[in-house]
Design a protein around this motif. Structure first.
Motif, PDB file in Angstrom:
ATOM      1  N   PHE A  86      10.168  -2.463   7.227  1.00  0.00           N
ATOM      2  CA  PHE A  86       9.381  -1.328   6.750  1.00  0.00           C
ATOM      3  C   PHE A  86       7.936  -1.594   7.174  1.00  0.00           C
ATOM      4  CE2 PHE A  86      12.978  -1.855   4.047  1.00  0.00           C
ATOM      5  CZ  PHE A  86      13.369  -0.578   3.650  1.00  0.00           C
ATOM      6  N   SER A  87       7.305  -0.645   7.813  1.00  0.00           N
ATOM      7  CA  SER A  87       5.914  -0.887   8.212  1.00  0.00           C
ATOM      8  C   SER A  87       5.081   0.368   8.034  1.00  0.00           C
ATOM      9  CB  SER A  87       5.858  -1.368   9.670  1.00  0.00           C
ATOM     10  OG  SER A  87       6.381  -0.381  10.519  1.00  0.00           O
ATOM     11  N   LEU A 103       8.238  -9.295  -4.539  1.00  0.00           N
ATOM     12  CA  LEU A 103       9.384  -8.962  -3.679  1.00  0.00           C
ATOM     13  C   LEU A 103      10.524  -9.959  -3.860  1.00  0.00           C
ATOM     14  CD1 LEU A 103       7.663  -7.955  -0.289  1.00  0.00           C
ATOM     15  CD2 LEU A 103       8.592  -6.445  -2.051  1.00  0.00           C
ATOM     16  N   ALA A 104      10.181 -11.258  -3.910  1.00  0.00           N
ATOM     17  CA  ALA A 104      11.227 -12.285  -4.043  1.00  0.00           C
ATOM     18  C   ALA A 104      11.931 -12.152  -5.390  1.00  0.00           C
ATOM     19  CB  ALA A 104      10.624 -13.679  -3.877  1.00  0.00           C
ATOM     20  N   SER A 105      11.178 -11.862  -6.441  1.00  0.00           N
ATOM     21  CA  SER A 105      11.795 -11.702  -7.766  1.00  0.00           C
ATOM     22  C   SER A 105      12.815 -10.564  -7.740  1.00  0.00           C
ATOM     23  CB  SER A 105      10.728 -11.415  -8.831  1.00  0.00           C
ATOM     24  OG  SER A 105       9.871 -12.526  -8.977  1.00  0.00           O
ATOM     25  N   LEU A 106      12.433  -9.444  -7.117  1.00  0.00           N
ATOM     26  CA  LEU A 106      13.346  -8.294  -7.051  1.00  0.00           C
ATOM     27  C   LEU A 106      14.513  -8.559  -6.104  1.00  0.00           C
ATOM     28  CD1 LEU A 106      10.708  -5.405  -6.854  1.00  0.00           C
ATOM     29  CD2 LEU A 106      12.191  -5.910  -8.801  1.00  0.00           C
ATOM     30  N   ALA A 107      14.218  -9.180  -4.964  1.00  0.00           N
ATOM     31  CA  ALA A 107      15.267  -9.358  -3.944  1.00  0.00           C
ATOM     32  C   ALA A 107      16.300 -10.397  -4.360  1.00  0.00           C
ATOM     33  CB  ALA A 107      14.629  -9.781  -2.622  1.00  0.00           C
ATOM     34  N   PHE A 108      15.825 -11.488  -4.998  1.00  0.00           N
ATOM     35  CA  PHE A 108      16.729 -12.598  -5.302  1.00  0.00           C
ATOM     36  C   PHE A 108      17.159 -12.630  -6.769  1.00  0.00           C
ATOM     37  CE2 PHE A 108      13.958 -14.607  -1.835  1.00  0.00           C
ATOM     38  CZ  PHE A 108      14.821 -14.207  -0.809  1.00  0.00           C
ATOM     39  N   GLY A 109      16.627 -11.695  -7.583  1.00  0.00           N
ATOM     40  CA  GLY A 109      17.004 -11.669  -8.996  1.00  0.00           C
ATOM     41  C   GLY A 109      16.538 -12.892  -9.752  1.00  0.00           C
ATOM     42  N   VAL A 110      15.344 -13.360  -9.400  1.00  0.00           N
ATOM     43  CA  VAL A 110      14.783 -14.546 -10.072  1.00  0.00           C
ATOM     44  C   VAL A 110      13.374 -14.209 -10.539  1.00  0.00           C
ATOM     45  CG1 VAL A 110      16.123 -16.256  -8.794  1.00  0.00           C
ATOM     46  CG2 VAL A 110      13.983 -15.414  -7.842  1.00  0.00           C
ATOM     47  N   ASP A 111      12.799 -15.082 -11.335  1.00  0.00           N
ATOM     48  CA  ASP A 111      11.430 -14.856 -11.801  1.00  0.00           C
ATOM     49  C   ASP A 111      10.527 -15.870 -11.092  1.00  0.00           C
ATOM     50  OD1 ASP A 111       9.283 -13.894 -13.273  1.00  0.00           O
ATOM     51  OD2 ASP A 111       9.622 -15.325 -14.899  1.00  0.00           O
ATOM     52  N   VAL A 112       9.937 -15.452  -9.986  1.00  0.00           N
ATOM     53  CA  VAL A 112       9.100 -16.371  -9.194  1.00  0.00           C
ATOM     54  C   VAL A 112       7.661 -16.276  -9.684  1.00  0.00           C
ATOM     55  CG1 VAL A 112       8.265 -16.951  -6.894  1.00  0.00           C
ATOM     56  CG2 VAL A 112      10.557 -15.977  -7.173  1.00  0.00           C
ATOM     57  N   LYS A 113       7.136 -17.379 -10.156  1.00  0.00           N
ATOM     58  CA  LYS A 113       5.739 -17.378 -10.604  1.00  0.00           C
ATOM     59  C   LYS A 113       4.831 -17.702  -9.409  1.00  0.00           C
ATOM     60  CE  LYS A 113       6.346 -16.485 -14.977  1.00  0.00           C
ATOM     61  NZ  LYS A 113       6.238 -15.054 -15.285  1.00  0.00           N
ATOM     62  N   PRO A 114       3.737 -16.944  -9.245  1.00  0.00           N
ATOM     63  CA  PRO A 114       2.911 -17.141  -8.053  1.00  0.00           C
ATOM     64  C   PRO A 114       2.344 -18.547  -7.924  1.00  0.00           C
ATOM     65  CG  PRO A 114       1.951 -15.485  -9.538  1.00  0.00           C
ATOM     66  CD  PRO A 114       3.298 -15.804 -10.059  1.00  0.00           C
ATOM     67  N   GLY A 157       0.821  -1.218   0.000  1.00  0.00           N
ATOM     68  CA  GLY A 157       0.000   0.000   0.000  1.00  0.00           C
ATOM     69  C   GLY A 157       0.850   1.261   0.000  1.00  0.00           C
ATOM     70  N   GLY A 158       0.789   2.027   1.085  1.00  0.00           N
ATOM     71  CA  GLY A 158       1.511   3.298   1.147  1.00  0.00           C
ATOM     72  C   GLY A 158       2.942   3.171   1.627  1.00  0.00           C
ATOM     73  N   ILE A 159       3.377   1.969   1.983  1.00  0.00           N
ATOM     74  CA  ILE A 159       4.754   1.809   2.486  1.00  0.00           C
ATOM     75  C   ILE A 159       5.721   1.846   1.300  1.00  0.00           C
ATOM     76  CG2 ILE A 159       6.347   0.340   3.791  1.00  0.00           C
ATOM     77  CD1 ILE A 159       3.883  -1.149   4.881  1.00  0.00           C
ATOM     78  N   PRO A 160       6.721   2.729   1.335  1.00  0.00           N
ATOM     79  CA  PRO A 160       7.723   2.673   0.260  1.00  0.00           C
ATOM     80  C   PRO A 160       8.499   1.365   0.398  1.00  0.00           C
ATOM     81  CG  PRO A 160       7.878   4.713   1.554  1.00  0.00           C
ATOM     82  CD  PRO A 160       6.993   3.781   2.307  1.00  0.00           C
ATOM     83  N   ILE A 161       8.396   0.483  -0.602  1.00  0.00           N
ATOM     84  CA  ILE A 161       9.037  -0.819  -0.446  1.00  0.00           C
ATOM     85  C   ILE A 161       9.780  -1.261  -1.705  1.00  0.00           C
ATOM     86  CG2 ILE A 161       7.013  -2.308  -1.024  1.00  0.00           C
ATOM     87  CD1 ILE A 161       9.398  -2.833   1.875  1.00  0.00           C
ATOM     88  N   ILE A 162       9.194  -0.986  -2.877  1.00  0.00           N
ATOM     89  CA  ILE A 162       9.845  -1.410  -4.124  1.00  0.00           C
ATOM     90  C   ILE A 162      11.115  -0.578  -4.345  1.00  0.00           C
ATOM     91  CG2 ILE A 162       9.561  -1.668  -6.632  1.00  0.00           C
ATOM     92  CD1 ILE A 162       7.663  -3.485  -5.118  1.00  0.00           C
ATOM     93  N   GLN A 163      10.970   0.738  -4.225  1.00  0.00           N
ATOM     94  CA  GLN A 163      12.144   1.614  -4.414  1.00  0.00           C
ATOM     95  C   GLN A 163      13.234   1.322  -3.404  1.00  0.00           C
ATOM     96  OE1 GLN A 163      12.611   4.167  -6.565  1.00  0.00           O
ATOM     97  NE2 GLN A 163      10.618   4.889  -7.221  1.00  0.00           N
TER      98      GLN A 163
END
Ligand code: NDP
Ligand code: HSE
Length: 433
Positions: A300-301, A212-223, A137-143
């Motif tokens: 981050f919360s 988050l896992a895709s960005l953090a681990f540099g992988v393509d995680v399919k849900p 939501g409003g938590i800055p997390i991706i950046q």
């Protein structure tokens, strides 16, 4: 001399209405933040039905039911997608990028399922695809994850990333509220998805942890490869026993990388220490805890759902684009994204809480102990309560030390074949650290 930046919004529901309201009522304020003497101007909004009664009334000339009025308008350079769901949202995002428009989306389903392909289209078109609002939501997390934590080898993410379920669990735990009543409140406050099944069954959290896992681990995680369990089977007794044992119940999304680089990714309710940071996250708030080799633990919360926090994230993406200083890491080369090796759930280890109804006779505990011993499971604590003398049954709460998912499932199956065990009411994982 101002340069006019024309914006199109796809969707005018809970989130889209607030975004439109901000761009109409506080346009000068947001334009000023954009810098470069640019002036934001909301040109068109796509809706499904022009005749729908809306809480925020936008000038009717801004509305259209025809997506081409926006996607094919060369004046519109930025699209905000807040329709939700997989289609037609994915197609509209793709068409927008191919038409040379920057895209901002709050759509976790589309990013989780199609992010890799869409980012590639964005890179080829030299346009931005920003999705800060899709998680937290409003938590800055991706950046922060892709920029401020870039130096770290991320080894774990533990997160409460669904506002609706955290709201429901908080109400059930603190006010003994009924599940349905709490869900209805979450819907009316604008936290829930159009179809709240995705919230309560853990699917929305799975989309978010996959991003988050895709960005953090540099992988393509399919849900679809993530183990998912929702909150619908939890009962008031689970909350009561959890408290007695010193825990709160939370829906957690967890991603961990082991020394070999294998990943464990899962979403399920979990008992967390009532003194822990995660236990203190209440209502629609979210919390995301990263473990990095340099930073250690960082959490981050903040507000994880609702129109205002989500609009905060969307408009921040908008301002970033207009400033022209978007992070280069968004131009990640998707071809480098590896397919992850995901550990099968059976081999994942954790502690467990079990609630059983047993026949109140001598030998029950011995029988349970024998089955656990056979499967290499060690008991941590036992509570026997609420003996119903009339029916001759007792409730037994057992917590275990660390065991594999497979050994617990085998033991549970063996319990089912024993007359002394009436029913297995709950199995909840315990997340201690
Ligand atoms: P809503 O269901 O409230 O709104 C959806 C909007 O999209 C409506 O205005 C609807 O039009 C329009 N729409 C639906 N289908 C079509 C279609 N086929 N063509 C054109 N327009 C269509 O959703 P929300 O605002 O709650 O959510 C929007 C997005 O934001 C979702 O991806 C959601 O996951 C995400 N999000 C939501 C948060 C929240 O707290 N609610 C938080 C973070 C992200 P009409 O009004 O005419 O029916
Ligand atoms: N339905 C989502 C939630 C909205 O409750 O978290 C925020 O993504």
């Amino acid at each position: 001399m101002y340069s006019e930046i024309k914006v199109g919004i796809l969707g005018l529901g809970t989130v889209g209405s607030k975004v439109a309201e901000e761009l109409i009522e506080r346009n000068e304020y947001h334009s000023a933040k954009s810098g470069n003497n640019s002036h934001l101007s909301l040109k068109k909004i796509l809706v499904k039905s022009l005749n729908k009664e809306r809480s925020y009334k936008v000038p009717t000339e801004l509305l259209t039911e025809n997506e081409n009025d926006i996607l094919n308008d060369p004046d519109i350079s930025i699209i905000i997608e807040v329709i939700g769901g997989e289609e037609p949202a994915r197609t509209y995002i793709e068409k927008s990028l191919n038409a040379g428009k920057n895209v901002i989306t709050a759509n976790k389903e589309v990013i989780a399922k199609h992010g890799k392909e869409l980012k590639k289209i964005a890179v080829n078109a030299d346009k931005q695809l920003l999705f800060e609002a899709s998680v937290g939501g409003g938590i800055p997390i991706i950046q922060p994850l892709i920029n401020d934590l870039a130096a770290n080898d991320i080894t774990a993410i533990r997160a409460i990333i669904n506002g609706t379920t955290n709201y429901i669990l908080t109400k059930m735990s603190q006010e003994n509220m009924d599940f349905t009543e709490a869900l209805d409140e979450a819907k009316s406050l604008g936290y829930a998805e159009a179809d709240p099944t995705n919230d309560i069954e853990g699917i929305d959290a799975a989309y978010k942890i996959s991003i988050l896992a895709s960005l953090a681990f540099g992988v393509d995680v399919k849900p679809e490869n993530i183990y998912v369990e929702g909150i619908t089977k939890l009962t008031s007794k689970d909350f009561r026993y959890a408290k007695e044992l010193g825990y709160e119940i939370k829906l957690l999304a967890i991603a961990r990388k082991d020394f070999s680089g294998n990943l464990q990714i899962k979403v399920h309710p979990a008992l967390v220490d009532k003194e822990s940071e995660l236990a203190s996250i209440s209502g629609p708030d979210n919390a995301i805890e990263f473990t990095g080799d340099l930073v250690g633990h960082v959490t981050f919360s903040g507000p994880g759902a609702g129109p205002n926090p989500t609009t905060s994230a969307i408009l921040s993406d908008l301002i970033l684009i207009t400033r022209g200083n978007f992070p280069s890491s968004y131009k990640i080369n998707n071809d480098l994204l590896a397919t992850p090796v995901l550990l099968p759930m059976e081999s994942v280890e954790c502690r467990y809480y079990l609630l059983l109804t047993t026949i109140d006779q001598p030998g029950v505990l011995a029988k349970i102990g024998t089955i656990f011993k056979k499967n290499g499971i060690s008991i941590s604590a036992v509570i026997q309560k609420d003996t119903q003398v009339s029916k001759g049954t007792a409730e037994l709460v057992i917590t275990t030390h660390t065991a594999t998912e497979n050994s617990i499932q085998v033991a549970i199956n063996e319990f089912k074949g024993i007359d002394l065990i009436d029913s297995i009411k709950s199995i909840i994982r315990i997340e201690d650290n």
